[in-house]
Design an enzyme around this catalytic site. Sequence first.
Site, short mmCIF file in Angstrom:
data_model
loop_
_atom_site.label_atom_id
_atom_site.label_comp_id
_atom_site.label_asym_id
_atom_site.label_seq_id
_atom_site.Cartn_x
_atom_site.Cartn_y
_atom_site.Cartn_z
N GLU A 191 45.41 33.11 41.95
CA GLU A 191 46.12 34.08 42.77
C GLU A 191 46.17 33.37 44.18
O GLU A 191 45.83 33.78 45.24
CB GLU A 191 45.13 35.29 43.03
CG GLU A 191 45.19 35.99 41.73
CD GLU A 191 44.38 37.40 41.54
OE1 GLU A 191 44.02 37.75 42.74
OE2 GLU A 191 43.90 37.69 40.47
N ASN A 232 46.92 30.06 38.26
CA ASN A 232 46.96 31.62 37.70
C ASN A 232 47.42 32.59 38.66
O ASN A 232 46.58 32.57 39.65
CB ASN A 232 45.48 31.84 37.01
CG ASN A 232 45.51 33.12 35.96
OD1 ASN A 232 46.16 33.20 35.25
ND2 ASN A 232 44.53 33.62 36.41
N HIS A 268 49.00 41.71 33.56
CA HIS A 268 48.38 43.00 33.47
C HIS A 268 49.64 44.12 33.87
O HIS A 268 50.13 44.44 34.66
CB HIS A 268 47.48 43.37 34.76
CG HIS A 268 46.34 42.46 34.94
ND1 HIS A 268 45.26 42.43 33.73
CD2 HIS A 268 45.86 41.42 35.54
CE1 HIS A 268 44.26 41.54 33.93
NE2 HIS A 268 44.49 40.94 35.09
N GLU A 296 45.43 37.07 30.87
CA GLU A 296 44.75 38.42 31.31
C GLU A 296 45.44 39.58 30.93
O GLU A 296 45.45 40.72 31.45
CB GLU A 296 44.33 38.63 32.71
CG GLU A 296 43.76 37.24 33.31
CD GLU A 296 43.22 37.40 34.93
OE1 GLU A 296 43.23 38.58 35.10
OE2 GLU A 296 43.22 36.37 35.32
N ASP A 298 46.63 43.01 29.43
CA ASP A 298 46.47 44.26 29.11
C ASP A 298 47.33 45.38 29.52
O ASP A 298 48.38 45.04 30.24
CB ASP A 298 45.05 44.77 29.80
CG ASP A 298 44.99 44.55 31.10
OD1 ASP A 298 43.82 44.21 31.97
OD2 ASP A 298 45.95 44.64 32.10
O1 G3I Z 1 26.85 41.34 38.07
C1 G3I Z 1 26.91 42.20 39.16
C2 G3I Z 1 25.72 43.31 38.76
O2 G3I Z 1 24.36 42.20 38.84
C3 G3I Z 1 25.75 44.17 39.83
O3 G3I Z 1 24.68 45.14 39.80
C4 G3I Z 1 27.00 44.87 39.99
C5 G3I Z 1 26.89 45.84 41.01
O4 G3I Z 1 28.19 46.14 41.35
O5 G3I Z 1 27.91 44.20 40.10
C6 G3I Z 1 28.12 43.17 39.07
O6 G3I Z 1 29.19 42.08 39.40
C7 G3I Z 1 30.29 42.69 39.22
C8 G3I Z 1 31.07 41.88 38.38
O7 G3I Z 1 32.42 42.22 38.06
C9 G3I Z 1 30.58 41.89 37.10
O8 G3I Z 1 30.55 43.13 36.20
C10 G3I Z 1 31.20 42.77 40.53
O9 G3I Z 1 30.63 43.80 41.42
C11 G3I Z 1 32.82 43.42 40.26
O10 G3I Z 1 33.52 42.94 41.60
C12 G3I Z 1 33.18 42.42 39.31
O11 G3I Z 1 34.64 42.81 38.89
C13 G3I Z 1 35.46 41.75 38.39
C14 G3I Z 1 36.56 41.31 39.35
O12 G3I Z 1 37.59 40.42 38.65
C15 G3I Z 1 36.14 40.68 40.49
O13 G3I Z 1 35.50 39.52 40.10
C16 G3I Z 1 35.97 42.72 37.13
O14 G3I Z 1 34.86 42.89 36.36
C17 G3I Z 1 37.10 41.72 36.50
O15 G3I Z 1 37.71 42.22 35.47
C18 G3I Z 1 38.25 41.11 37.52
O16 G3I Z 1 38.95 40.30 36.91
C19 G3I Z 1 39.98 39.73 37.65
C20 G3I Z 1 40.16 38.46 37.32
O17 G3I Z 1 39.02 37.77 37.65
C21 G3I Z 1 41.41 37.91 38.05
N1 G3I Z 1 42.79 38.71 37.95
C22 G3I Z 1 42.45 40.01 38.26
C23 G3I Z 1 41.40 40.69 37.43
C24 G3I Z 1 41.18 42.25 37.19
O18 G3I Z 1 40.90 42.45 38.68
#
Ligand code: G3I
Length: 386
Positions: A191, A232, A268, A296, A298
């Site tokens: 991004e 990406n 997406h 990605e 969906d």
């Molecule tokens: O692992 C921690 C956990 O230990 C903690 O208890 C919890 C508390 O909220 O957070 C957990 O981490 C989370 C992580 O996902 C793993 O589940 C983060 O808070 C959360 O912000 C993170 O969200 C991810 C997001 O990217 C930010 O990294 C989403 O699952 C993921 O689907 C999303 O994917 C992105 C791609 O990387 C880039 N393109 C867009 C896509 C959708 O936003």
Amino acid sequence: MPAASRRAMWWLVSLATAAVVAVAVGVAVTRIADDGTVRAGGDSGPSSMAPAPSPSVCPAPTPASGLRALATPCGIGVGAALNDTLFSDQTYREVAAREFNRITPESVLKWSTIEPRPGEFNFGPGDAYVAFAEENGQRVHGHTLVWHYVPQWVTDASRSRDELREVLRRHVQRTVAHWRGRIASWDVVNEPLGDDADLYDNVWLRTLGPDYIADAFRWAREADPDAVLFINDFDIEGINAKSDRLYHLVRTLRAQGVPIDGVGFQTHVAKMTLPDTFEANLRRFADLGVRVAITELDVRMPLPVTQQRLERQAAIYARVLRACLRLPACDAVTMWGFTDAHSWINREFPGQGAPLPFDDAYRRKPAYWALHDTLAAAAADTPRRR
Ligand code: G3I
């Protein structure tokens, strides 16, 4: 009815249907799949009704063998982003192993897991995903080395340009080197553009200037010369101001010798609509000499789920896969998850959901069958892509 008889019935109905449809055009049919789900026609064009591929080209499709059994012999990657459910839910693990020939760890290769504190590298979580993939003969796509989501320690400190550039170099090179030869491709920069179609105002641009992008790719190449390096982004799936900007950025950087090997289109899909220019856009990037990948995918829908929405979703999945199959430069179609039970959509878009090919009970939806039939048709039509 026992599963074996249901499966036999499914095949008899399928063969009979295929024979009938050989003369009819665009007939949508509903079949009982082997796991009991109703298999609507979805994309009921020829691909849904193609006869089973001849064994000399690709193995005959059997639902139990999964998408990868069709995709791999036809030279295309079919993948999914996986999360830590992989280590707590046996069904999730079995489906992930059965269906996909590549995986993308959804979160554990991001900066906040890999380098939570300055110079402290945590490769353990990523190692577990790479081990799973190697156990199951799957490629790993690394996501992502450089993004604006970074731990506060990266943005808080008032570092000089050179100090932050060294932080970035160390992160990219330590991470890529750790999995050298085991992670086949990387989203090096994720991004880089904002919604205004200009470079996104992140800590890297503010402190290092636009050169952070070229630096990241050069450092990644040094750390693993064989890894395929992607840039990406999202909302670049059609021909629009943002994809134009990325097109010119990639063309310019490659002309300067920056090792950008591929462009990832997150895809997406919102409002259940794929841009009319989707295929032409992929082609123009491919014409730059880069690989392209759907990274990605969906397709979210307004809730509640309806059969009509499921079939519209299926047609979009089929269209995306067909576009990749028809473009030799397209490496793979990777979905952002594979079951509705685990999708970022559920958290981010209240009132919308059901974005993936498996429902929250791991039952195959029409979107799954649309992917399956599109691959089966490709197997029958084109023995092997480059
Ligand atoms: O692992 C921690 C956990 O230990 C903690 O208890 C919890 C508390 O909220 O957070 C957990 O981490 C989370 C992580 O996902 C793993 O589940 C983060 O808070 C959360 O912000 C993170 O969200 C991810 C997001 O990217 C930010 O990294 C989403 O699952 C993921 O689907 C999303 O994917 C992105 C791609 O990387 C880039 N393109 C867009 C896509 C959708 O936003």
